[in-house]
Enzyme design. Structure first.
Site, PDB file in Angstrom:
ATOM      1  N   HIS A 158      11.413  -6.309  -7.250  1.00 16.76           N
ATOM      2  CA  HIS A 158      12.590  -6.167  -8.115  1.00 16.76           C
ATOM      3  C   HIS A 158      13.043  -4.711  -8.122  1.00 16.76           C
ATOM      4  CE1 HIS A 158       9.283  -5.317 -10.948  1.00 16.76           C
ATOM      5  NE2 HIS A 158      10.133  -4.910 -11.868  1.00 16.76           N
ATOM      6  N   HIS A 192      13.362  -2.274 -10.413  1.00 15.53           N
ATOM      7  CA  HIS A 192      12.923  -1.216 -11.321  1.00 15.53           C
ATOM      8  C   HIS A 192      12.350  -0.028 -10.547  1.00 15.53           C
ATOM      9  CE1 HIS A 192      12.616  -3.996 -15.110  1.00 15.53           C
ATOM     10  NE2 HIS A 192      13.830  -3.528 -14.919  1.00 15.53           N
ATOM     11  N   ASP A 205       9.826   1.854 -10.902  1.00 14.78           N
ATOM     12  CA  ASP A 205       8.391   1.874 -10.595  1.00 14.78           C
ATOM     13  C   ASP A 205       8.021   0.792  -9.565  1.00 14.78           C
ATOM     14  OD1 ASP A 205       8.913  -0.009 -12.721  1.00 14.78           O
ATOM     15  OD2 ASP A 205       6.752  -0.182 -13.031  1.00 14.78           O
ATOM     16  N   HIS A 206       9.037   0.204  -8.939  1.00 11.00           N
ATOM     17  CA  HIS A 206       8.811  -0.791  -7.873  1.00 11.00           C
ATOM     18  C   HIS A 206       9.579  -0.471  -6.599  1.00 11.00           C
ATOM     19  CE1 HIS A 206       6.529  -3.517 -10.512  1.00 11.00           C
ATOM     20  NE2 HIS A 206       7.199  -2.826 -11.428  1.00 11.00           N
ATOM     21  N   HIS A 222      12.407 -11.243 -15.748  1.00 13.46           N
ATOM     22  CA  HIS A 222      12.126  -9.836 -16.068  1.00 13.46           C
ATOM     23  C   HIS A 222      13.335  -9.006 -15.616  1.00 13.46           C
ATOM     24  CE1 HIS A 222       9.825  -6.100 -16.429  1.00 13.46           C
ATOM     25  NE2 HIS A 222      10.084  -5.827 -15.168  1.00 13.46           N
ATOM     26  N   ASP A 259       6.256  -7.985 -11.709  1.00 12.20           N
ATOM     27  CA  ASP A 259       6.194  -7.945 -13.175  1.00 12.20           C
ATOM     28  C   ASP A 259       6.545  -9.300 -13.795  1.00 12.20           C
ATOM     29  OD1 ASP A 259       5.585  -5.271 -12.924  1.00 12.20           O
ATOM     30  OD2 ASP A 259       7.452  -4.526 -13.822  1.00 12.20           O
ATOM     31  N   HIS A 286       0.825  -4.231 -12.789  1.00 14.44           N
ATOM     32  CA  HIS A 286       0.396  -3.307 -13.857  1.00 14.44           C
ATOM     33  C   HIS A 286      -0.966  -3.704 -14.415  1.00 14.44           C
ATOM     34  CE1 HIS A 286       4.248  -1.129 -14.384  1.00 14.44           C
ATOM     35  NE2 HIS A 286       4.802  -2.284 -14.049  1.00 14.44           N
TER      36      HIS A 286
HETATM   37 FE    FE Z   1       6.875  -2.471 -13.423  1.00  7.65          FE
HETATM   38 ZN    ZN Z   2       9.561  -4.020 -13.874  1.00  2.89          ZN
END
Ligand code: FE
Ligand code: ZN
Length: 253
Positions: free
Chosen positions: A56, A58, A60-61, A113, A132, A170
């Site tokens: 996805h 985000h 942090d991805h 998400h 996530d 995570h």
């Molecule tokens: Fe994440």
């Molecule tokens: Zn995420």
């Protein structure tokens, strides 16, 4: 197993994954939480990188896509939404097959998400990279989708074989366990929560998990069974899920 997986911790609580097809040596990373960490792990393993597979958009991805691609020349696949923040070479759709040498990943739409969140499922190896969407004892916050959409996504994962290994992005398991114990008193959950707290005390990882373990103990997958405790009478399954998700969103544990 024809697919080898190398897991590493990065950022504050992310897991990054490098994986390679043993037959051909072709190597992929699942998401790019931290470009420096991805490149360092590749160096440690002495591997190049052929493919970046985003779950996805985000940061942090997908935030490391540009730097990892620049350093390795890897081709990037993922949902179209990744283009909001990062380069993407090919936008994949639900049902599409992503090949890594002889290893085949089915793309599953697991939105909720984020609107376009996907899971990569390798049935032959019994491996799912879920980003996530599903966590050990938890699930992702529903930022862009609806409770109904997220429930549908979790339900798609729940029907995978029990032994499927679930690689989530995570390490949230101890706080998820504290929340789970606040809404469910099932003995299997209590036992697992004790194991999780002890493992985290020792600094051990609680990921990957399995579909079977999550079906037995994850309060989001068990939401319909918890409906009465959540004060609901005869809800739709997604409404029961929504009640558990809403409780987690405000839980201070
Ligand atoms: Fe994440
Ligand atoms: Zn995420």
């Amino acid at each position: 197993m024809a697919l080898k997986i190398h897991q590493f911790a990065c950022l504050s609580d992310n897991y990054g994954y490098l994986c390679w097809d043993e037959a051909t040596g072709r190597t992929a990373c699942i998401d790019t939480p931290d470009a420096d960490a991805v490149l360092r792990e590749l160096e440690k393993l002495g591997r190049g990188l052929d493919l970046i597979m985003n779950t996805h958009w985000h940061p942090d991805h997908a935030g490391g896509n540009e730097a990892v691609k620049a350093a390795t020349g890897a081709y990037i696949v993922g949902p179209a939404e990744v283009r909001k923040i990062a380069p993407l070479d090919h936008a994949v759709e639900d049902g599409e097959i992503v090949e890594l040498g002889a290893t085949r990943f089915e793309v599953m739409d697991t939105g909720g998400h984020t609107a376009g969140h996907i899971t990569y499922y390798d049935a032959d190896d019994g491996v799912a990279f879920v980003g996530d969407t599903l966590f050990a004892l938890g699930c992702g916050r529903v930022f862009e989708g609806t409770h109904q959409q997220m429930w549908t996504s979790l339900s798609r994962l729940a029907v995978l074989p029990d032994a499927t290994q679930v690689f989530c992005a995570h390490e949230y398991t101890a706080s998820n366990a504290r929340f789970a114990l606040s809404v469910d008193d099932d003995p299997a959950l209590k036992q697992r929560a004790e194991q999780v707290f002890a493992a985290r005390e020792r600094g051990e990882w609680t990921v990957p998990t399995t579909i079977g373990l999550e079906k037995a103990t994850n309060p989001f997958l068990r939401a319909p069974k918890l409906a009465a405790r959540m004060g609901l009478t005869n809800p739709q399954p997604y409404e029961a899920f929504g009640a558990v998700r809403a409780a987690k969103d405000v839980f201070k544990g």
